[in-house]
Design an enzyme around this catalytic site. Structure first.
Site, mmCIF file in Angstrom:
data_model
loop_
_atom_site.group_PDB
_atom_site.id
_atom_site.type_symbol
_atom_site.label_atom_id
_atom_site.label_comp_id
_atom_site.label_asym_id
_atom_site.label_seq_id
_atom_site.Cartn_x
_atom_site.Cartn_y
_atom_site.Cartn_z
ATOM 1 N N ASP A 86 -27.735 12.590 7.046
ATOM 2 C CA ASP A 86 -26.934 12.436 8.265
ATOM 3 C C ASP A 86 -26.364 11.018 8.313
ATOM 4 O O ASP A 86 -27.088 10.059 8.567
ATOM 5 C CB ASP A 86 -27.780 12.704 9.509
ATOM 6 C CG ASP A 86 -26.934 12.785 10.760
ATOM 7 O OD1 ASP A 86 -26.519 13.903 11.122
ATOM 8 O OD2 ASP A 86 -26.667 11.738 11.383
ATOM 9 N N GLU A 108 -24.151 7.779 9.671
ATOM 10 C CA GLU A 108 -23.514 7.146 10.830
ATOM 11 C C GLU A 108 -22.384 6.291 10.270
ATOM 12 O O GLU A 108 -22.507 5.729 9.169
ATOM 13 C CB GLU A 108 -24.496 6.302 11.634
ATOM 14 C CG GLU A 108 -25.652 7.091 12.238
ATOM 15 C CD GLU A 108 -25.199 8.245 13.112
ATOM 16 O OE1 GLU A 108 -24.155 8.107 13.801
ATOM 17 O OE2 GLU A 108 -25.876 9.292 13.104
ATOM 18 N N ASP A 117 -20.112 15.315 7.199
ATOM 19 C CA ASP A 117 -20.705 14.294 6.321
ATOM 20 C C ASP A 117 -20.217 14.404 4.879
ATOM 21 O O ASP A 117 -19.803 13.398 4.281
ATOM 22 C CB ASP A 117 -22.240 14.400 6.339
ATOM 23 C CG ASP A 117 -22.818 14.219 7.729
ATOM 24 O OD1 ASP A 117 -23.280 13.112 8.052
ATOM 25 O OD2 ASP A 117 -22.784 15.197 8.512
ATOM 26 N N HIS A 125 -27.801 10.222 17.431
ATOM 27 C CA HIS A 125 -26.853 9.416 16.656
ATOM 28 C C HIS A 125 -27.515 8.240 15.920
ATOM 29 O O HIS A 125 -26.819 7.328 15.483
ATOM 30 C CB HIS A 125 -25.696 8.918 17.523
ATOM 31 C CG HIS A 125 -24.934 10.023 18.178
ATOM 32 N ND1 HIS A 125 -24.205 10.941 17.459
ATOM 33 C CD2 HIS A 125 -24.808 10.374 19.476
ATOM 34 C CE1 HIS A 125 -23.652 11.811 18.285
ATOM 35 N NE2 HIS A 125 -24.002 11.501 19.516
ATOM 36 N N ASP A 150 -31.851 11.636 13.354
ATOM 37 C CA ASP A 150 -31.168 12.931 13.245
ATOM 38 C C ASP A 150 -31.703 13.715 12.042
ATOM 39 O O ASP A 150 -31.880 14.936 12.119
ATOM 40 C CB ASP A 150 -29.658 12.738 13.112
ATOM 41 C CG ASP A 150 -28.993 12.384 14.441
ATOM 42 O OD1 ASP A 150 -29.675 12.438 15.485
ATOM 43 O OD2 ASP A 150 -27.792 12.045 14.432
#
Length: 266
Positions: free
Chosen positions: A79, A81, A178, A236, A241
């Site tokens: 995941d 960011e 992603d 987030h 996550d």
């Protein structure tokens, strides 16, 4: 039959692994697991579990008896960011790169890769980005570039045995963004190749909708609510996550769901 089977199995385990022919131990373990799955040893389940655990069979017995086997040896939960603002900045750049290695047999986390990444096009994080992700400027300043992080990912994959052709693994993400948009888009911008192992994945939202019959509009929050799970950490945060994704996958697997690739071949 139940009592006879149970007593003989327990007696066998009481003799100790050292007194039992080593070549027959796998058969004994398989037989006990089959009986447990069939419900024959209902009254002896906890006793047998303790005895198998004392001989080092606990994890494998639990995995065999609790849910059906998956199609993959490992799930690689990922995941990202990325830099962001309102209105959105372009190009976006990955600033957190976490991966959890999830054992497809036990659905437990075996290893973690986690690095922050230095953005180069927009090196200064926006207040919106920090508020959303919890990532502050000091967490990305001086960190490796995306190219360097991708090299370390490859080293980690090799160290974990995930590059072995006989080992089946696949990435899992919450959505297609992603690996369909973010990583290939940034790699294209920087002139970097995308490794083949990033080109197929499981979209957890799709898997959840197949298993539960409803689409999780709010992503992880809806999936946790639908499965009566507590949300882990803060939304987030990439690594948090990933932990939520892993927890949701484990819960669905225990309910008998078999995960399949959802992405289309590149």
């Amino acid at each position: 039959v139940s009592d006879a089977s149970g007593c003989s199995m327990i007696a066998l385990l009481h003799t100790g692994a050292a007194k039992f022919p080593q070549n027959l131990l796998p058969r004994a373990r398989q037989a006990v697991c089959s009986l447990l799955r069939a419900g024959v040893l209902k009254g002896y389940s906890s006793i047998v579990s303790r005895k198998l655990a004392s001989h080092g069979f606990g994890a494998s017995m639990a995995a065999m008896s609790s849910f059906p086997p998956q199609r993959y040896h490992y799930f690689l939960v990922l995941d990202f960011e990325a830099t962001c603002d309102k209105p959105q900045i372009h190009p976006q750049e990955i600033i957190e790169f976490p991966i959890l290695k999830l054992n497809g047999r036990t659905m437990e986390i075996e290893s973690t890769f986690h690095m922050y990444v230095q953005p180069v096009v927009h090196p200064q994080l926006t207040p919106f980005c920090t508020e959303l992700t919890g990532i502050i400027q000091g967490m990305v300043d001086g960190q490796p570039s995306l190219q360097q992080v991708l090299e370390r990912v490859d080293e980690w994959m090799a160290k974990e045995g995930l590059l072995d052709p006989s080992v089946k693994s696949i990435f899992v993400t919450c959505g297609d963004w992603d690996l369909k948009v973010m990583l290939p888009g940034q790699c294209q911008y920087l002139g970097l190749p995308v490794a083949d192992y990033f080109k197929q994945w499981i979209n957890l939202k799709k898997a959840y909708s197949f298993a539960m019959g409803s689409w999780p509009k709010n992503g992880l929050l809806d999936m946790n609510k639908g499965l009566n799970l507590q949300h882990i950490g803060r939304p987030h945060s990439g690594i948090d996550d990933c932990k939520n994704i892993a927890n949701i996958m484990k819960t669905l697997a225990h309910r008998g769901f078999i995960f399949k690739q959802t992405s289309k071949p590149f």
